[in-house]
Design a protein around this motif. Sequence first.
Motif, short mmCIF file in Angstrom:
data_model
loop_
_atom_site.label_atom_id
_atom_site.label_comp_id
_atom_site.label_asym_id
_atom_site.label_seq_id
_atom_site.Cartn_x
_atom_site.Cartn_y
_atom_site.Cartn_z
N TRP A 1 -10.31 8.66 5.76
CA TRP A 1 -10.63 8.22 4.46
C TRP A 1 -12.04 8.90 4.00
CZ3 TRP A 1 -9.07 2.47 3.34
CH2 TRP A 1 -7.70 2.32 3.49
N LYS B 1 -1.18 4.33 -1.38
CA LYS B 1 -2.76 4.05 -1.07
C LYS B 1 -2.87 4.23 0.32
CE LYS B 1 -4.28 1.48 -5.09
NZ LYS B 1 -4.84 0.08 -5.49
N THR C 1 -12.52 6.68 -1.04
CA THR C 1 -11.46 5.69 -0.72
C THR C 1 -11.64 4.42 -0.02
OG1 THR C 1 -9.98 7.84 -0.32
CG2 THR C 1 -9.05 5.82 0.61
N TRP C 2 -12.67 4.71 0.73
CA TRP C 2 -13.29 3.22 1.46
C TRP C 2 -13.87 2.58 0.25
CZ3 TRP C 2 -12.14 1.27 5.56
CH2 TRP C 2 -11.70 1.93 6.78
N LEU D 1 0.85 -1.18 0.21
CA LEU D 1 -0.01 -0.07 -0.14
C LEU D 1 0.74 1.01 0.09
CD1 LEU D 1 -2.88 -1.06 2.50
CD2 LEU D 1 -2.82 -0.79 0.15
N HIS E 1 -11.10 0.65 -1.55
CA HIS E 1 -10.55 -0.17 -0.68
C HIS E 1 -11.21 -1.43 -0.76
CE1 HIS E 1 -8.17 -1.74 2.99
NE2 HIS E 1 -9.65 -2.04 3.40
N TRP E 2 -12.42 -1.23 -0.39
CA TRP E 2 -13.14 -2.71 -0.11
C TRP E 2 -13.38 -3.23 -1.31
CZ3 TRP E 2 -13.34 -4.95 3.97
CH2 TRP E 2 -13.37 -4.44 5.28
N GLU F 1 -11.24 -3.34 -3.94
CA GLU F 1 -10.15 -4.26 -4.23
C GLU F 1 -10.01 -5.48 -3.36
OE1 GLU F 1 -5.36 -3.17 -4.06
OE2 GLU F 1 -6.77 -1.70 -4.13
#
Length: 349
Positions: free
Chosen positions: A74, A66, A78-79, A61, A82-83, A85
Amino acid sequence: MTERQRTRQPNGASSIYFGKDGKWHGRVTVGVRDDGRPDRRHVERKTRAEVTRAVRELERLRDEKKLRKPGKAWTVKTWLEHWVEALGEALRRGHIPTNAAEIAKAPRLEEEEIEPYTIEEVQSLLLQASKRRNSARWVIALALGLRQGEALGLHWEDIDLETGYLRTRKNRLRPKYAHGCGGDCGRKAGYCPEREQVRREYKSTKSRAGRRTIGLPDPLIKLLRRHLEEQERERIAAGDAWQGTGYVFAQPDGSPLVPNTDYHHWKELLQLAGVRDGRLHDARHTAATVLLLLGVPDVVVDAIMGWEPGGSARMRSRYMHVTGPVLKNVARQVGDALWSSPDTNRDGN
């Protein structure tokens, strides 16, 4: 166990060690804090294998830039990234049968219906605006459709009153404050008696469509000349207190207008003009509608309004240059439409 012996790593290298609490710990240097100290992140797991995986994930990261900065929350975007991914990685490793994010159907967004002001309403607004300070601010919104940030970010160097052009190159940002008292005043940062501005006043317009040149109607050129003269008188009256910021629309001491205050001035103007309530952005919609009703070609409207390609305004796939004569012709049409009296319009019909 020799496996658990902690060895010193080179400066900046990640470290893994067994702690006195019976857990494995890892520390990863991911950057530098605002105060200049190294930003070291810590993870702990029950086994060495688990903490090693966690350390490698932090390193990944970090390398992909990231990781959020310390103390910075965040965003929803961004959240989500993240989820999405994480779910994709879980699918590749066989932990889940399908990626729910890939098969989920996004909700349909209902677009708000645009209800621009009529020419009569615009004329009522212009009449009331002429009685107020910074009256040209509202004329620019209604006649040219500048966004709030674009109008408040205008500097005199962006306007050529001799040739009759205006260039949008800056956007006024909403102020952001921090306590200057250390938080002892008990108020929000914006109301602190010793508040400090922590955000720059404006940013340069980055998009090609946003950086545009607009022709000025003759009545607006005259109005801007008067506005410049009034501002010069305010400069003399302010004396040493004058702030030479160069903003076209400024406070009596020359400092930039605050977007929130500008919004409330718009609401006051609507009430004084006896016009239905509306958003400040509705003035922009009104300008676009006037241009379309005048039969101005779509590509010219797109360039004047600063609409991005692929947007809701039927913009072309690439930006097309608008020549000076066309801009001047459009400016003349807008001037005739907005500054002619209602009686004249009825007589013409």
